[in-house]
Design an enzyme around this catalytic site. Structure first.
Site, short mmCIF file in Angstrom:
data_model
loop_
_atom_site.label_atom_id
_atom_site.label_comp_id
_atom_site.label_asym_id
_atom_site.label_seq_id
_atom_site.Cartn_x
_atom_site.Cartn_y
_atom_site.Cartn_z
N ASP A 1 -5.88 2.12 -1.77
CA ASP A 1 -4.47 2.13 -2.17
C ASP A 1 -3.79 0.81 -1.83
OD1 ASP A 1 -4.66 2.63 0.59
OD2 ASP A 1 -2.70 3.59 0.63
N ASP B 1 0.84 -1.19 0.00
CA ASP B 1 0.00 0.00 0.00
C ASP B 1 0.88 1.24 0.00
OD1 ASP B 1 0.75 0.63 2.59
OD2 ASP B 1 -1.17 0.16 3.49
N LEU B 2 0.25 2.39 -0.20
CA LEU B 2 0.98 3.64 -0.34
C LEU B 2 1.07 4.37 1.01
CD1 LEU B 2 -0.56 4.91 -3.70
CD2 LEU B 2 1.72 3.94 -3.35
#
Length: 296
Positions: free
Chosen positions: A216, A173-174
């Site tokens: 995300d 994920d970001l």
């Protein structure tokens, strides 16, 4: 166009071997031909059925077709060449026949009768496949969606167990993505998500599969052990850090990876990889952790 998806959707179809041409074959039944061509929604199967039908009544031993992004083939690639064209709303379907012998006048008439019957069932199958692919892929990034991921992971683990191989799972994920959306808006967030999808697509191998499963959060199915997954994690972190937009907006990525064991189910592999992701987050983000629990 990649037909890997069609293969997984129609595992028992596309079994139409070439027929031995029989000049004394019974009279052509066009109604039966139509029924056969409409029996499948896989473009390859429809096209192979068309080839099988022609091979029974005409000295056709191979056919190739191109239309838009589609390239279909059936039978042998040598023989006397005959090129023809069908039109679909002004767009051409180019057909290349490979013949044992030149067609006689009566055989040309028969081909002209059979050929138009291919158009509607083939176009129906193409449209159905395109809709199926849209239902399994994320529209923003072009990666697989959650539904496709769930199916693919179960299938990958089952294949690995049968062949005594292994797969690994990476959960990504970001970092700082919520702050990005809050400060710059969702349009900017969508741009970063799309760019991250491109980074993932450019770093994975042809044998790996990538998915966006929500927000995300992304997942990669790696054909290989935990060490192969670690190398891929390293490439993704490096590529993300080198991307100008990620640097500009202060966004990075964190990753966790785990390897499938002999007795692990899909959900267990995901949990192990997700646990490693949170360890990467706790260690300062912008990096990855490998979960070795299942290997001990």
């Amino acid at each position: 166009m990649d037909f890997g998806l069609a293969t997984s959707l129609y595992p028992d179809e596309y079994h139409y071997p070439t027929e031995t041409y029989n000049p004394s074959a019974q009279q052509l039944d066009l109604v039966q031909v139509i029924q056969q061509l409409h029996a499948s929604l896989d473009p390859r199967t429809v096209f192979a059925c068309y080839g099988k039908v022609l091979g029974q009544y005409l000295p056709v031993q191979g056919i190739r077709l191109t239309h838009d992004e589609y390239k279909l083939s059936w039978g042998k690639r040598y023989g006397i060449s005959l090129k023809r064209q069908l039109l679909n709303g002004g767009m051409p379907l180019n057909i290349h026949y490979q013949l044992l012998t030149p067609l006689t006048p009566s055989q040309k008439i028969m081909l002209q009768e059979i050929e138009p019957l291919l158009l509607q069932p083939l176009l129906n199958a193409m449209q159905y496949q395109e809709m199926s692919m849209q239902a399994m892929f994320d529209s923003l990034t072009g990666l697989g969606n959650r539904h496709y991921y769930t199916q693919s992971l179960k299938n990958a683990i089952a294949r690995a167990h049968r062949k005594q191989g292994c797969i690994s799972l990476i959960v990504l994920d970001l970092d700082n993505f919520k702050q990005l959306n809050d400060r710059h808006g969702h349009k900017c967030g969508d741009y970063i998500l799309k760019e991250f999808g491109d980074i993932i697509r450019s770093t994975i191998r042809n044998t790996d599969q990538a998915f966006r499963i929500g927000g995300d959060e992304f997942v990669i199915i790696v054909q290989g052990n935990i060490h192969a997954a670690g190398l891929l994690c390293e490439r993704i972190v490096t590529a993300t850090n080198q991307h100008k937009s990620f640097d500009q907006f202060g966004v990075s990525c964190s990753l966790g990876a785990a390897e499938s064991g002999e007795n692990l189910e899909a959900e267990q592999v995901y949990e192990l990889a997700d646990k490693a992701l949170y360890q990467a987050k706790a260690s300062g983000r912008n990096g990855y952790k490998l979960n070795l629990e299942q290997l001990s």
